[in-house]
Write a protein that holds these residues in place. Structure first.
Motif, short mmCIF file in Angstrom:
data_model
loop_
_atom_site.label_atom_id
_atom_site.label_comp_id
_atom_site.label_asym_id
_atom_site.label_seq_id
_atom_site.Cartn_x
_atom_site.Cartn_y
_atom_site.Cartn_z
N TYR A 94 5.31 -1.99 -7.11
CA TYR A 94 4.25 -2.66 -6.78
C TYR A 94 5.23 -2.96 -4.95
O TYR A 94 3.97 -3.05 -3.74
N PHE A 147 1.92 -3.29 -3.20
CA PHE A 147 1.37 -4.37 -2.63
C PHE A 147 0.62 -3.95 -1.66
O PHE A 147 -0.42 -4.69 -0.86
N TYR A 206 -3.17 -2.21 -1.96
CA TYR A 206 -4.49 -3.16 -2.40
C TYR A 206 -5.21 -3.82 -0.40
O TYR A 206 -6.71 -4.10 -1.22
N ALA A 219 5.85 -13.17 -4.90
CA ALA A 219 5.35 -11.69 -4.42
C ALA A 219 5.74 -11.09 -3.12
O ALA A 219 6.52 -10.32 -3.08
N MET A 252 9.26 -8.79 -2.96
CA MET A 252 8.77 -7.59 -1.94
C MET A 252 10.41 -7.47 -1.08
O MET A 252 11.17 -6.60 -0.45
N PHE A 265 5.99 -7.52 3.34
CA PHE A 265 5.19 -8.69 3.32
C PHE A 265 4.76 -9.39 4.78
O PHE A 265 3.34 -9.79 4.49
#
Length: 331
Positions: free
Chosen positions: A139, A144, A147, A195, A199, A208
């Motif tokens: 992720y 991340f 996306y 999130a 990160m 991020f």
């Protein structure tokens, strides 16, 4: 009743009524006269219909009264004339009304995000509870950022726009509950914080920030504004002041529902940024600068244009002509 006699006796009065109803600009005295002659002709029409039913004379009076009524009440305002007023006065005034509530919500949101991010990222056990290390690493390093580019830019922009616009509309329209806007804010704050925690745990905190800020500045501000409008509608119901709860709620609902319309446009802009800018491998000052410029334009519209509209007496509500004369209250 002799209708011919009535016509002969009232001919000059009806002619004067017809003349006033056709006059483009009336003085105050002429408006008063128009009202008086309108009432008198209405009485003549009632008497004529009661005595003789429908007749040529009654149809003539009805036509004059219809013209006079239109002169008194006015024709519906041209939609093309309403659009400039909406964007120059009503919408910025409504946004200006919620400025302090928006600021309070923004501060609270940032505090929740920071608290969740620091708390979770600082505790390996909490990070591990979110998934296996392989899943979390995937992720942080791929999912991340992927996306934002896994769909065509236009499709992605349209999807996030409609989703965020629906969330904003819910915050405003369901704001009367007093719970829905807060629930939306908390869910989003916790989600963003989680999130950020993942990160950060994998040393990708900078990624991020660079992928959230370009579109997030305007997007999150729009959600804050929507929640603020919804909570103010709720407060109008809780503390209506000298008005009835129904009147206070109706006024707040009319004026602050315009916020939802304006936020559809703002979220459309943030959707374009998210779809076409966030995914780009541009220098971070350029990407964040675009997002900051979009937010700055929104804030100028909300605070500068909104303050000017508020000083002109605008609240975002419809005019008295559009809503009807309100009931007078003391206090």
């Amino acid at each position: 009743m002799d209708l011919d006699a009535l016509t002969a006796a009232r001919r000059e009065e009806w002619a004067r009524l017809d003349e006033l109803s056709r006059t483009r600009h009336l003085s105050g005295a002429e408006v008063d006269e128009l009202v008086i002659r309108y009432r008198a002709a209405s009485a003549d029409l009632a008497e004529a219909k009661t005595s003789a039913g429908r007749s040529v004379q009654s149809d003539h009076i009805s036509t004059m009264l219809a013209r006079a009524r239109l002169r008194l009440t006015g024709a519906p305002e041209n939609v093309m004339r309403q659009i400039p007023r909406f964007f120059v006065l009503q919408l910025p005034a409504a946004l200006y009304r919620v400025r302090w509530t928006t600021l309070a919500i923004a501060v609270g949101f940032v505090i929740v995000v920071a608290t969740v991010a620091l708390w979770v990222s600082g505790d390996p056990a909490l990070v591990a509870s979110l998934g296996s290390r392989a899943q979390l690493q995937e992720y942080a390093e791929n999912s991340f950022t992927d996306y934002y580019s896994e769909n065509p830019a236009a499709v992605f922009a349209g999807t996030v726009w409609t989703n965020n616009a629906w969330i904003a509309a819910q915050c405003v329209l369901f704001g009367i509950t007093g719970v829905w806007p807060l629930m939306v804010l908390v869910q989003n704050a916790v989600g963003v914080g989680m999130a950020a925690a993942v990160m950060t745990a994998f040393d990708r905190g900078d990624v991020f920030v660079l992928f959230i800020l370009p579109h997030g500045l305007l997007e999150l501000t729009s959600i804050f504004v929507a929640a603020a409008a919804g909570l103010q509608i709720f407060w109008a119901w809780v503390a209506p002041g000298p008005r009835t709860r129904g009147a206070a709620l109706a006024a707040a609902g009319r004026s602050l529902a315009t916020v939802a319309i304006g936020l559809v446009i703002a979220l459309g802009v943030s959707g374009l940024i998210e779809g076409f800018v966030t995914r780009q491998a541009w220098p971070w000052p350029a990407k964040i600068g675009i997002g900051a410029a979009a937010l700055a334009l929104f804030l100028v519209y909300m605070l500068v244009v909104g303050r000017r509209a508020a000083r002109l007496g605008e609240t975002g509500d419809l005019t008295e002509f559009e809503t009807g004369t309100p009931t007078l209250v003391s206090g």
